[in-house]
Write a protein that holds these residues in place. Structure first.
Motif, PDB file in Angstrom:
ATOM      1  N   ARG A 763       0.845  -1.192   0.000  1.00  0.00           N
ATOM      2  CA  ARG A 763       0.000   0.000   0.000  1.00  0.00           C
ATOM      3  C   ARG A 763       0.879   1.241   0.000  1.00  0.00           C
ATOM      4  O   ARG A 763       2.107   1.158   0.148  1.00  0.00           O
ATOM      5  CB  ARG A 763      -0.903   0.005   1.232  1.00  0.00           C
ATOM      6  CG  ARG A 763      -0.131   0.143   2.536  1.00  0.00           C
ATOM      7  CD  ARG A 763      -0.858  -0.360   3.753  1.00  0.00           C
ATOM      8  NE  ARG A 763      -2.154   0.246   3.948  1.00  0.00           N
ATOM      9  CZ  ARG A 763      -3.038  -0.170   4.865  1.00  0.00           C
ATOM     10  NH1 ARG A 763      -2.726  -1.216   5.640  1.00  0.00           N
ATOM     11  NH2 ARG A 763      -4.187   0.424   5.012  1.00  0.00           N
ATOM     12  N   LYS A 764       0.234   2.373  -0.106  1.00  0.00           N
ATOM     13  CA  LYS A 764       0.925   3.650   0.005  1.00  0.00           C
ATOM     14  C   LYS A 764       0.387   4.387   1.223  1.00  0.00           C
ATOM     15  O   LYS A 764      -0.740   4.164   1.664  1.00  0.00           O
ATOM     16  CB  LYS A 764       0.705   4.499  -1.255  1.00  0.00           C
ATOM     17  CG  LYS A 764       1.274   3.902  -2.530  1.00  0.00           C
ATOM     18  CD  LYS A 764       1.017   4.830  -3.716  1.00  0.00           C
ATOM     19  CE  LYS A 764       1.494   4.200  -5.014  1.00  0.00           C
ATOM     20  NZ  LYS A 764       2.948   3.990  -5.043  1.00  0.00           N
ATOM     21  N   PHE A 765       1.200   5.246   1.773  1.00  0.00           N
ATOM     22  CA  PHE A 765       0.777   6.201   2.787  1.00  0.00           C
ATOM     23  C   PHE A 765       1.214   7.584   2.320  1.00  0.00           C
ATOM     24  O   PHE A 765       2.352   7.755   1.872  1.00  0.00           O
ATOM     25  CB  PHE A 765       1.405   5.911   4.147  1.00  0.00           C
ATOM     26  CG  PHE A 765       0.907   4.654   4.813  1.00  0.00           C
ATOM     27  CD1 PHE A 765      -0.431   4.504   5.142  1.00  0.00           C
ATOM     28  CD2 PHE A 765       1.783   3.622   5.124  1.00  0.00           C
ATOM     29  CE1 PHE A 765      -0.885   3.347   5.757  1.00  0.00           C
ATOM     30  CE2 PHE A 765       1.340   2.467   5.732  1.00  0.00           C
ATOM     31  CZ  PHE A 765      -0.004   2.322   6.056  1.00  0.00           C
ATOM     32  N   THR A 766       0.321   8.536   2.421  1.00  0.00           N
ATOM     33  CA  THR A 766       0.689   9.924   2.132  1.00  0.00           C
ATOM     34  C   THR A 766       0.862  10.647   3.459  1.00  0.00           C
ATOM     35  O   THR A 766      -0.105  10.845   4.204  1.00  0.00           O
ATOM     36  CB  THR A 766      -0.380  10.616   1.275  1.00  0.00           C
ATOM     37  OG1 THR A 766      -0.444   9.954   0.002  1.00  0.00           O
ATOM     38  CG2 THR A 766      -0.032  12.082   1.044  1.00  0.00           C
ATOM     39  N   ILE A 767       2.107  10.989   3.776  1.00  0.00           N
ATOM     40  CA  ILE A 767       2.438  11.628   5.046  1.00  0.00           C
ATOM     41  C   ILE A 767       2.272  13.133   4.879  1.00  0.00           C
ATOM     42  O   ILE A 767       2.868  13.738   3.976  1.00  0.00           O
ATOM     43  CB  ILE A 767       3.880  11.300   5.473  1.00  0.00           C
ATOM     44  CG1 ILE A 767       4.194   9.794   5.265  1.00  0.00           C
ATOM     45  CG2 ILE A 767       4.116  11.716   6.909  1.00  0.00           C
ATOM     46  CD1 ILE A 767       3.304   8.864   6.019  1.00  0.00           C
ATOM     47  N   ALA A 768       1.455  13.757   5.734  1.00  0.00           N
ATOM     48  CA  ALA A 768       1.145  15.180   5.594  1.00  0.00           C
ATOM     49  C   ALA A 768       1.420  15.924   6.896  1.00  0.00           C
ATOM     50  O   ALA A 768       1.203  15.397   7.988  1.00  0.00           O
ATOM     51  CB  ALA A 768      -0.310  15.363   5.177  1.00  0.00           C
ATOM     52  N   LEU A 769       1.895  17.162   6.766  1.00  0.00           N
ATOM     53  CA  LEU A 769       2.165  18.035   7.899  1.00  0.00           C
ATOM     54  C   LEU A 769       1.148  19.175   7.916  1.00  0.00           C
ATOM     55  O   LEU A 769       0.517  19.479   6.884  1.00  0.00           O
ATOM     56  CB  LEU A 769       3.579  18.589   7.811  1.00  0.00           C
ATOM     57  CG  LEU A 769       4.707  17.573   8.012  1.00  0.00           C
ATOM     58  CD1 LEU A 769       6.057  18.188   7.657  1.00  0.00           C
ATOM     59  CD2 LEU A 769       4.717  17.062   9.452  1.00  0.00           C
ATOM     60  N   PRO A 770       1.000  19.850   9.052  1.00  0.00           N
ATOM     61  CA  PRO A 770       0.008  20.936   9.137  1.00  0.00           C
ATOM     62  C   PRO A 770       0.265  22.089   8.170  1.00  0.00           C
ATOM     63  O   PRO A 770      -0.666  22.835   7.842  1.00  0.00           O
ATOM     64  CB  PRO A 770       0.140  21.408  10.588  1.00  0.00           C
ATOM     65  CG  PRO A 770       0.681  20.246  11.329  1.00  0.00           C
ATOM     66  CD  PRO A 770       1.599  19.561  10.369  1.00  0.00           C
ATOM     67  N   ASP A 771       1.517  22.257   7.719  1.00  0.00           N
ATOM     68  CA  ASP A 771       1.804  23.356   6.791  1.00  0.00           C
ATOM     69  C   ASP A 771       1.390  23.041   5.355  1.00  0.00           C
ATOM     70  O   ASP A 771       1.598  23.847   4.448  1.00  0.00           O
ATOM     71  CB  ASP A 771       3.279  23.745   6.846  1.00  0.00           C
ATOM     72  CG  ASP A 771       4.203  22.608   6.401  1.00  0.00           C
ATOM     73  OD1 ASP A 771       3.706  21.566   5.904  1.00  0.00           O
ATOM     74  OD2 ASP A 771       5.433  22.756   6.566  1.00  0.00           O
ATOM     75  N   GLY A 772       0.832  21.861   5.147  1.00  0.00           N
ATOM     76  CA  GLY A 772       0.352  21.499   3.816  1.00  0.00           C
ATOM     77  C   GLY A 772       1.313  20.666   3.002  1.00  0.00           C
ATOM     78  O   GLY A 772       0.941  20.155   1.938  1.00  0.00           O
ATOM     79  N   THR A 773       2.546  20.516   3.462  1.00  0.00           N
ATOM     80  CA  THR A 773       3.492  19.683   2.732  1.00  0.00           C
ATOM     81  C   THR A 773       3.164  18.213   2.939  1.00  0.00           C
ATOM     82  O   THR A 773       2.648  17.816   3.985  1.00  0.00           O
ATOM     83  CB  THR A 773       4.935  19.955   3.182  1.00  0.00           C
ATOM     84  OG1 THR A 773       5.051  19.645   4.589  1.00  0.00           O
ATOM     85  CG2 THR A 773       5.301  21.419   2.959  1.00  0.00           C
ATOM     86  N   SER A 774       3.452  17.396   1.936  1.00  0.00           N
ATOM     87  CA  SER A 774       3.143  15.972   2.038  1.00  0.00           C
ATOM     88  C   SER A 774       4.137  15.161   1.226  1.00  0.00           C
ATOM     89  O   SER A 774       4.837  15.692   0.356  1.00  0.00           O
ATOM     90  CB  SER A 774       1.714  15.695   1.558  1.00  0.00           C
ATOM     91  OG  SER A 774       1.582  16.002   0.192  1.00  0.00           O
ATOM     92  N   ARG A 775       4.169  13.880   1.513  1.00  0.00           N
ATOM     93  CA  ARG A 775       5.083  12.967   0.827  1.00  0.00           C
ATOM     94  C   ARG A 775       4.442  11.582   0.813  1.00  0.00           C
ATOM     95  O   ARG A 775       3.959  11.101   1.848  1.00  0.00           O
ATOM     96  CB  ARG A 775       6.420  12.940   1.569  1.00  0.00           C
ATOM     97  CG  ARG A 775       7.439  11.971   0.989  1.00  0.00           C
ATOM     98  CD  ARG A 775       8.717  12.058   1.814  1.00  0.00           C
ATOM     99  NE  ARG A 775       9.640  10.981   1.503  1.00  0.00           N
ATOM    100  CZ  ARG A 775      10.742  10.713   2.207  1.00  0.00           C
ATOM    101  NH1 ARG A 775      11.048  11.478   3.249  1.00  0.00           N
ATOM    102  NH2 ARG A 775      11.537   9.714   1.875  1.00  0.00           N
ATOM    103  N   THR A 776       4.417  10.950  -0.338  1.00  0.00           N
ATOM    104  CA  THR A 776       3.818   9.622  -0.479  1.00  0.00           C
ATOM    105  C   THR A 776       4.913   8.561  -0.505  1.00  0.00           C
ATOM    106  O   THR A 776       5.910   8.697  -1.228  1.00  0.00           O
ATOM    107  CB  THR A 776       2.976   9.540  -1.755  1.00  0.00           C
ATOM    108  OG1 THR A 776       1.928  10.523  -1.683  1.00  0.00           O
ATOM    109  CG2 THR A 776       2.339   8.168  -1.899  1.00  0.00           C
ATOM    110  N   ILE A 777       4.720   7.521   0.303  1.00  0.00           N
ATOM    111  CA  ILE A 777       5.717   6.452   0.395  1.00  0.00           C
ATOM    112  C   ILE A 777       5.030   5.100   0.180  1.00  0.00           C
ATOM    113  O   ILE A 777       3.835   4.941   0.394  1.00  0.00           O
ATOM    114  CB  ILE A 777       6.467   6.482   1.750  1.00  0.00           C
ATOM    115  CG1 ILE A 777       5.470   6.364   2.921  1.00  0.00           C
ATOM    116  CG2 ILE A 777       7.285   7.744   1.888  1.00  0.00           C
ATOM    117  CD1 ILE A 777       5.428   5.052   3.586  1.00  0.00           C
ATOM    118  N   ASP A 778       5.811   4.126  -0.246  1.00  0.00           N
ATOM    119  CA  ASP A 778       5.333   2.751  -0.411  1.00  0.00           C
ATOM    120  C   ASP A 778       5.595   1.974   0.877  1.00  0.00           C
ATOM    121  O   ASP A 778       6.621   2.164   1.546  1.00  0.00           O
ATOM    122  CB  ASP A 778       6.041   2.068  -1.579  1.00  0.00           C
ATOM    123  CG  ASP A 778       5.684   2.691  -2.920  1.00  0.00           C
ATOM    124  OD1 ASP A 778       4.476   2.880  -3.172  1.00  0.00           O
ATOM    125  OD2 ASP A 778       6.609   2.997  -3.704  1.00  0.00           O
TER     126      ASP A 778
END
Length: 788
Positions: A763-778
Motif C-alpha cells: 500500500r501507500k501512505f501519504t504523510i502530511a504536515l500541518p503546513d500542507g506539505t506531504s510525501r507519499t511512500i510505499d
C-alpha cells in the motif's frame, strides 16, 4: 477467621475480611467489594459483575488492610470504612449507613468534583449539589456508577430506583428496595483508570461492525417498504454517503399486533425482499423491536400462558394507531415481558430469529427503559423473576439487551461449528442502559429529545457522563426528535426553516464525533434533500459533515480497537487528560474524540435567534409545545462568525482546518463558518484519514493520509480486520504502529503485526504536515523510517 477481629498477618486473597455486619473483599489490588448486612451474612449474586476476585497479596495492621494500591480501614464500632491510597492519603470516607431505608452516605472533600451516574439531561458535568431519583426513563438512564476527580469510583450494585443526594449532609445513595448494602470501590487514579476497572468488573466492549461507523438515516417513520428502499436509492443517486437505513415501528401492522417481529402490514408485504434489496445497494438494515407485545401476537399468547407479562401501563396506550391523541376507550392491551426470566428471553429470541433469518443486520431496541405510564404502588410490588418490579426495575435494559446479544452470539457460534456463515457482529441500538451493558453489543441513544439549542447543549455532558460509567457507545437523534414547533409553513416544513436548518447542521457537527452518526426524528423528514439541493449552503454543509465522517473512519475504527483492547473511550471529558487544569473540570461544550482530537462544536445559534422550546417525551408526542416565536431571518450562511473556545493546559493544539498552532491553557477566538465544526489536534498526534466513500468498503485503504502534528513525540496504531465477524477475538487482525520522534522529525512505520483474509499486502501512505506539505511512500509491511 473471627468476624469481630482481623488477623495481623499477610493474607493471600480471594478472601473476605469480616467484621460484625460488614464484609470487605479485595477483588483486585485496586478494587474492594463492600457488603453490609443485618443478621446472617450474605454473598450476593450480581447481574452486572462478571469478574471473579483475584489472588491479592494483603497485609493487615490493626483495623487496616492494605494491598499494594489501596488501604481499607474499618471502624468496627460504626461499621464505617475509610479508603486510602498506598501512601495513606484519604480517598473517600463513609459517614453512615442504614438498612431502612437502605442508605450509604459518604463524606467528600470540599471542592471535590464528582461525575457519572448516567445521562442526566440538565446540562451539568459535576454532580456536586445534585438531587436525583434514578429510575430508567425515556430521556434519562442511570448506571449507578460515580467517579471523582481524585481518581476513585463507586459502582452501587442495586437495581431498584435509587435516590442520589449530595449536600451538606454528604454524598448518599438510597435505594427503594434491598436487604443489604452492596457496592464496589475502585481506585483507577484517573477517569480512564476508573472506566478500565469498571469494565474489568462488568465486561469489556465487543467490537461493532466497521460499517456501523458510517452514516445512518432514519425517521419516525418510513411507512412503506418502497419508501424505506427509496431513501437508499436517493442517497446513491445524489452520491451522498450512507451505510445504514432504519425501519421504525408498525411494519407489523396494527397496535394489536404490536412488535409481532414480522412484516404483517399491507405496506410491507415482503420484508425479506426489502432487506435483500437494501443489501444489493451496499447498505445495511436495522429494524425496530420492543420490549412489549400486542395481545394478538404469538409472543403475547405464549408469554401470557407462562405468566411472563407485566401488568404495567406502557406504550402504545390505544389499539387505534391512526388517531392521536390515544383513544383510551380502545386500550391496546400491550404488555411488557419479564426480561428477567430466561424462559421469556428464550421466547423473545425464538420469534426474533425470523427477522434475523430475513437478513436483518442490526436491532433497534426501543423502549428498553421500558415506558411505564401512571405507575401504581402495586405495579412496583408485582413479582418478576428473581424479585419484584421495584427491586429489579433499573436492570431491565441490561437483561433484555443481554438476552439478544447472548442468543445471537450462541446461534452464530453454532452456525460456525456447522460450517455455516457467521459474519455478523451483534449491533444493538437501545434507548436505555444499565451498568455493564457495554459488554453486550449495545449503543444507547438519549431518547426522544426535543429540537432545541438547549437540548443540543445538554447532549454533550449527558454523553460524557454516560461514557464515564464505562459505557462508551452513545448517540443522539441528530436534530432532536420533536421538531414540530419549527413547522411554521405547514406540516413537515421544518427543514426549510432557517432556525431548524442552523440547529440541524450544528447538531450534525456534534453527532460527527459520536460512535453512531445517525439522523432521526419526528414531525418532519430529515433526509439531506429536504434541506435544499447541492450547491446550496445548508445542503452542502450537511454533505460536508457526512463526507468528513467517512474520512475519519480509519481513526475511529482504530479507536474502536483501543476501546475493546485497551479500555479507552470514544468521547472523553477534557479532565480525563487534563485533570490538573481546573478550568476543564465542568467543561460542557468541548471534549476529546479519541486520544488526539479535541471537538469543540458550536452549540449556540450564530445566524438565527434561538427558539425556546420546552417539551418532554410525553408533551412532544401530544404536540403540547410551549415556545416563543422570535421571528425567522433570512440568514447569510456564508458570513464568517466568531466563537471563543478554551484549549486545555498541558498540550499545544493545532486547528484541524487551518493547521495554525495554539498554546494550551488559553481561550482562543476563532473565525467560524457554517459548514465547519471547530476541532483541534493535540501536538504529538498522528491521525489517519481515509478516502471519501459512498459506503464503507467501497474503496480500499490503500493510500491513507497520515497527518503528523509535530511538537511532541507521538504514536498511533492503525487497526484493520475483516470488518464484520468475531475472528478478531481469535487474533485475526493486523496492526501497524506509527511513531513520531519530534526531536529528529522522524516517522517510523513499524512492521505490520498479524494478518487477516483480504489484507492489503502492499500500500501507500501519504504523510502530511500541518503546513500542507506531504510525501507519499510505499509500504509492504516491513519497517520504514521517513524523515520530515
Amino acid at each position: 477467621m473471627n468476624r469481630t477481629s482481623i488477623a495481623i498477618l499477610a493474607l493471600l486473597a480471594p478472601i473476605a475480611i469480616w467484621a460484625q455486619g460488614v464484609k470487605i473483599e479485595f477483588f483486585t489490588p485496586s478494587v474492594v467489594h463492600v457488603v453490609k448486612y443485618q443478621g446472617q451474612a450474605v454473598n450476593p449474586e450480581s447481574k452486572v459483575i462478571i469478574a471473579k476476585p483475584q489472588e491479592v497479596a494483603l497485609t493487615t495492621k490493626g483495623n487496616t488492610t492494605s494491598s499494594e494500591e489501596l488501604s481499607v480501614k474499618l471502624d468496627q464500632k460504626t461499621g464505617c470504612i475509610t479508603f486510602m491510597d498506598a501512601k495513606g492519603k484519604v480517598l473517600l470516607r463513609e459517614k453512615k449507613h442504614s438498612f431502612s431505608p437502605l442508605n450509604q452516605t459518604f463524606t467528600l472533600d470540599k471542592g471535590e468534583a464528582i461525575y457519572g451516574l448516567g445521562t442526566i439531561q440538565n446540562g451539568k458535568m459535576n454532580r456536586r449539589g445534585e438531587h436525583k431519583r434514578m429510575e430508567q426513563s425515556n430521556l434519562e438512564d442511570f448506571q449507578s456508577v460515580i467517579q471523582s476527580i481524585k481518581g476513585w469510583g463507586i459502582y452501587w450494585d442495586n437495581y431498584a430506583p435509587t435516590q442520589f443526594d449530595d449536600d451538606q449532609n454528604g454524598m448518599s445513595l438510597t435505594s427503594e428496595a434491598g436487604d443489604y448494602i452492596d457496592y464496589y470501590f475502585m481506585y483507577g487514579k484517573s477517569a480512564d483508570g476508573v472506566i478500565a476497572l469498571m469494565r474489568h468488573l462488568s465486561g469489556d466492549v465487543p467490537m461493532f461492525p466497521l460499517w456501523t461507523y458510517g452514516f445512518w438515516q432514519s425517521k419516525e417513520r418510513y411507512k412503506t417498504a418502497a419508501e424505506t428502499e427509496s431513501i437508499v436509492d436517493k442517497h446513491r443517486e445524489l452520491q451522498v454517503p450512507l451505510d445504514g437505513i432504519i425501519q421504525d415501528w408498525q411494519y407489523w401492522g396494527s397496535n394489536y399486533l404490536w412488535n409481532a417481529m414480522d412484516f404483517l402490514s399491507e405496506d410491507f408485504q415482503n420484508g425479506a425482499q426489502l432487506i435483500k434489496n437494501v443489501h444489493q445497494k451496499h447498505a445495511h438494515f436495522m429494524i425496530s423491536i420492543w420490549a412489549s407485545f400486542g395481545p394478538q401476537t404469538q409472543q403475547f399468547r405464549e408469554l401470557n400462558e407462562k405468566g411472563l407479562l407485566l401488568p404495567i401501563e406502557t406504550w402504545p396506550q390505544s389499539g387505534i394507531s391512526h388517531i392521536w391523541p390515544p383513544v383510551m376507550e380502545y386500550p391496546s392491551g400491550v404488555k411488557v415481558y419479564d426480561a428477567f426470566s430466561p424462559v421469556a428471553r428464550d421466547i423473545y429470541w425464538k420469534y426474533l430469529k425470523k427477522l434475523y433469518d430475513y437478513g436483518t443486520d442490526a436491532w433497534w431496541m426501543d423502549s428498553t427503559d421500558p415506558d411505564f405510564f401512571n405507575p401504581k404502588e402495586s405495579d412496583y410490588e408485582h413479582k418478576v423473576t428473581g424479585g419484584t418490579w421495584r427491586s429489579l426495575r433499573n436492570a431491565f435494559p441490561l437483561e433484555t439487551v443481554r438476552g439478544i446479544y447472548e442468543k445471537q452470539r450462541a446461534l452464530q457460534s453454532s452456525n460456525s461449528e456447522r460450517g455455516k456463515s457467521s459474519d455478523k457482529r451483534v449491533f444493538i441500538m437501545t434507548r436505555s442502559s444499565f451498568a455493564g451493558q457495554q459488554h453486550y453489543g449495545s449503543n444507547m441513544w438519549s431518547g426522544d429529545v426535543n429540537s432545541s439549542w438547549d437540548m443540543l447543549r445538554k447532549q454533550v455532558p449527558a454523553g460524557l457522563s454516560f461514557s464515564l460509567t464505562g459505557n462508551p457507545n452513545f448517540n443522539t437523534d441528530i436534530g432532536g426528535f420533536f421538531c414540530g414547533s419549527y413547522n411554521t409553513k405547514g406540516s413537515g416544513s421544518a427543514p426549510k426553516n432557517p432556525q431548524f436548518q442552523e440547529l440541524y447542521v450544528r447538531w450534525m457537527q456534534y453527532g460527527l464525533f459520536c460512535p453512531v452518526f445517525r439522523s432521526h426524528g419526528a414531525d418532519a423528514p430529515r433526509e439531506i434533500w429536504q434541506f435544499g439541493k447541492k450547491g446550496e449552503p445548508v445542503y452542502d454543509a450537511i454533505e460536508k459533515q457526512i463526507r468528513l465522517r467517512y474520512r475519519l473512519i480509519p481513526y475511529l475504527y482504530s479507536t474502536a480497537w483501543q476501546v475493546t483492547s485497551n479500555n479507552q473511550s470514544y468521547i472523553r471529558p477534557l479532565f480525563s487528560d487534563f485533570a490538573a487544569d481546573k478550568k476543564v473540570w465542568d467543561m460542557t461544550d468541548e471534549f476529546m474524540f479519541g486520544q488526539s482530537i479535541l471537538a469543540a462544536p458550536i452549540v449556540d445559534p450564530q445566524y438565527t435567534e434561538e427558539k425556546i422550546i420546552r417539551t418532554d417525551a410525553m408533551t412532544g408526542w401530544n404536540k403540547q409545545e410551549v415556545n416563543s416565536e422570535k421571528g425567522i431571518v433570512n440568514s447569510d450562511w456564508t458570513e464568517p462568525k466568531k466563537a471563543t473556545k478554551y484549549l486545555p493546559k498541558g498540550a499545544n493544539w493545532y486547528d484541524f482546518w487551518t493547521g495554525k498552532l495554539y498554546k494550551g491553557g488559553q481561550n482562543v477566538v476563532l473565525t467560524t463558518s457554517f459548514d465547519k465544526v471547530p476541532m483541534f489536534v493535540r501536538a504529538g498526534s498522528i491521525v489517519p484519514l481515509g478516502p471519501e466513500m459512498q459506503y464503507v468498503g467501497e474503496k480500499k485503504w490503500d493510500n491513507l493520509e497520515i497527518r503528523i502534528y509535530p511538537g511532541a513525540n507521538g504514536e498511533f496504531t492503525l487497526y484493520e480486520d475483516e470488518g464484520d465477524n468475531y475472528n478478531y477475538e481469535k487474533g485475526v487482525y493486523s496492526t501497524i504502529k506509527f511513531e513520531w520522534n519530534d526531536r529528529t522529525r522522524t516517522l517510523t512505520i513499524n512492521n505490520r503485526q498479524g494478518q487477516y483474509p483480504g489484507m492489503l499486502l502492499n500500500r501507500k501512505f501519504t504523510i502530511a504536515l500541518p503546513d500542507g506539505t506531504s510525501r507519499t511512500i510505499d509500504y509492504n509491511g516491513n519497517q520504514i523510517e521517513v524523515k520530515l
